[in-house]
Each structure stands twice: as C-alpha cells, then as structure tokens.
Motif scaffolding. Structure first.
Motif, PDB file in Angstrom:
ATOM      1  N   ALA A 190      -4.686   9.096  -4.032  1.00 22.01           N
ATOM      2  CA  ALA A 190      -5.331   8.864  -2.794  1.00 22.01           C
ATOM      3  C   ALA A 190      -4.674   8.249  -2.281  1.00 22.01           C
ATOM      4  CB  ALA A 190      -7.161   7.845  -3.080  1.00 22.01           C
TER       5      ALA A 190
ATOM      6  N   ASN B 124      -6.268   5.366  -6.867  1.00 19.25           N
ATOM      7  CA  ASN B 124      -5.672   6.717  -7.783  1.00 19.25           C
ATOM      8  C   ASN B 124      -4.735   6.277  -6.448  1.00 19.25           C
ATOM      9  OD1 ASN B 124      -4.921   9.626  -8.160  1.00 19.25           O
ATOM     10  ND2 ASN B 124      -7.361   9.545  -8.653  1.00 19.25           N
TER      11      ASN B 124
ATOM     12  N   ARG C  68     -19.085   3.943  -5.471  1.00 18.84           N
ATOM     13  CA  ARG C  68     -17.745   3.851  -6.394  1.00 18.84           C
ATOM     14  C   ARG C  68     -17.133   4.651  -4.982  1.00 18.84           C
ATOM     15  NH1 ARG C  68     -15.678   5.104 -11.065  1.00 18.84           N
ATOM     16  NH2 ARG C  68     -13.724   6.422 -11.122  1.00 18.84           N
TER      17      ARG C  68
ATOM     18  N   THR D  75     -13.253   5.650  -4.481  1.00 17.84           N
ATOM     19  CA  THR D  75     -12.308   5.666  -4.546  1.00 17.84           C
ATOM     20  C   THR D  75     -10.564   5.842  -3.092  1.00 17.84           C
ATOM     21  OG1 THR D  75     -12.807   7.894  -5.167  1.00 17.84           O
ATOM     22  CG2 THR D  75      -9.888   7.321  -5.289  1.00 17.84           C
ATOM     23  N   THR D  76      -9.757   4.612  -3.554  1.00 17.88           N
ATOM     24  CA  THR D  76      -8.657   3.943  -2.741  1.00 17.88           C
ATOM     25  C   THR D  76      -7.645   4.477  -3.237  1.00 17.88           C
ATOM     26  OG1 THR D  76      -8.044   1.816  -3.997  1.00 17.88           O
ATOM     27  CG2 THR D  76     -10.480   2.158  -2.664  1.00 17.88           C
TER      28      THR D  76
ATOM     29  N   ASP E  98      -8.650  -2.620 -10.439  1.00 17.43           N
ATOM     30  CA  ASP E  98      -9.945  -2.196  -9.495  1.00 17.43           C
ATOM     31  C   ASP E  98     -10.983  -3.544  -9.220  1.00 17.43           C
ATOM     32  OD1 ASP E  98      -9.480   0.441 -10.965  1.00 17.43           O
ATOM     33  OD2 ASP E  98     -10.731   0.486 -12.400  1.00 17.43           O
TER      34      ASP E  98
ATOM     35  N   HIS F  96     -11.913   1.558  -6.623  1.00 16.08           N
ATOM     36  CA  HIS F  96     -11.021   2.501  -7.971  1.00 16.08           C
ATOM     37  C   HIS F  96      -9.879   2.944  -7.244  1.00 16.08           C
ATOM     38  CE1 HIS F  96     -14.372   1.683 -10.900  1.00 16.08           C
ATOM     39  NE2 HIS F  96     -15.020   2.114 -10.075  1.00 16.08           N
TER      40      HIS F  96
END
Length: 239
Positions: free
Chosen positions: A22, A19, A35, A37-38, A3, A17
């Motif tokens: 993802a 995941n 935010r 999500t990667t 992160d 962030h």
C-alpha cells in the motif's frame, strides 16, 4: 504500526490494516465504520489529516452503503412466497446459520441472537438464495418455456438462465433465449408473459405492429394489460 482500531466521532471504528504494497490509505465501508488499508509506515497525524480531508466523501460513501444494505437486507422477516420458489427463515437450535433446499423451497435456519447486520452474512444469504433460485429455474423455467413453445407453435434454439439486472429476458437473431432467474418470483401469468414475449421475438425481432399482434394472439388479447402489470416489478428478489 500493527493492526489497530481508531475511533472516529462521525465515521465510527476505523480498522487499520497495514499492507506492504500500500502507498496510500484506502477506505472500505464495513459494519460500524471502515476497514482501512494503510502503508506499513505512517504516523497517526498523517492518518488523521487524511481522514479529515476525505470526511465529506467518506460520510457519503457510508450513507450509500447503508442504503444499499437496507435495500438488500435479508433478516428474520424476509421471505419469498411465489408459485415456483419459496424462501423462509426460522429461528432454531443450531450453532450457526444453515440452509436447506428441497423441491423449490429454501429453508434458512439461524440461532438466536444472529447478527443479520453482518456484511459477510448478508452476502452469504443473498448468494444462497440466488443459487437455489438458479437451480430451481434451470428446471422450472426451461420446462415451462418448452411447454409454451409447443402450445403456440414456436421454435427456438436453446435457452439459458442468467442473473440479469434490468432485463427479464432476451432473444437473439439465432433464436437463442436468455431468461432472468428472477422470473421465479413473479406470478405465473407474468413469467409466462415474459417467455411468450421472447418466443414472439423468434418470429419478429422488433416491437412493431406484427409483434404485438402475435403477442395478443398468444395472450388472449391481453398483451398491453400484462405489459402494464409488469411495470410493478423489477429484476430483484428484494422488491
């Protein structure tokens, strides 16, 4: 990549962030930026290229989020002062924001330097206000509908309170009446108008001449006047 925060000159802080599930970058607006999500494995070059390719869309998304936040903003100056339901915010010597509901009045106490722009806080405030309003409506509106029905000789099956957007009320062919909890913020004569409207539908399931004749009968020939006045309001606590 763990992160981290990447600063962007247009979008602000991008909170990354990772995941494991993802497969692409997903952007969600948050206070001061996004935010994101990667995937667990990616390069900063890949990320920057993705941001630039989506930049116009992300800017538009951020603008819409800002407009929505301003439209639904609950802050120190927010209040509701209707006959049935009241809300006030007060600064107090408390450690965190707290709410107290009693007999149709909701008091929200907050410590100094409270950051009302925080998205999570805004969601909590709206939830508390709407839940308190629903609790009050389940007593006040149900009792008022019963009184109006008895006064004018209507009969209905049951009544339910809903958080409906765009509709103040409805009546089914089985004479079940639904009322919006946002009736709580209307002047009494207008909330009565809505309830009488639905009660008239227990006799006439349309808006034909007989329906409006009945509405005039129960409103003292003020049906169209009240109908026009209702256009100044919508189903929201933020009007």
């Amino acid at each position: 990549m763990p992160d981290r925060i990447v600063q962007h000159p247009v979008l602000g802080d991008l909170h990354l962030h990772p995941n494991a599930r993802a497969r692409r970058f997903t952007f969600r607006p948050c206070e001061g930026g996004f935010r994101v999500t990667t995937p667990v494995r990616f390069t900063l070059k890949e990320f920057n290229e993705c941001v630039e390719s989506l930049l116009p869309r992300l800017v538009q998304l951020q603008q819409r989020q800002g407009e929505k936040t301003r439209e639904h903003f609950v802050g120190p100056d927010f209040s509701i002062d209707s006959p049935y339901f009241k809300v006030r915010l007060q600064e107090a010597s408390v450690r965190r924001v707290a709410a107290r509901y009693h007999n149709g009045e909701l008091t929200i106490s907050y410590p100094p330097q409270t950051r009302f722009e925080d998205e999570a806080l805004q969601q909590w405030l709206v939830k508390v206000i709407e839940e308190s309003m629903r609790h009050c409506a389940s007593t006040v509106l149900v009792a008022r509908l019963r009184t109006l029905a008895e006064r004018h000789g209507f009969q209905y099956a049951q009544v339910k309170i809903h958080k409906t957007r765009g509709r103040w009320g409805s009546c089914s062919s089985r004479k079940n009446i639904n009322l919006s909890l946002y009736l709580m913020v209307l002047p009494v004569h207008l909330s009565d108008y809505v309830m009488l409207h639905e009660l008239c539908h227990t006799l006439e399931m349309n808006h034909g001449p007989r329906f409006w004749a009945k509405m005039d009968e129960v409103t003292g020939n003020k049906a169209q006047q009240l109908r026009a006045e209702m256009r100044k309001y919508d189903t929201s606590i933020f009007s």
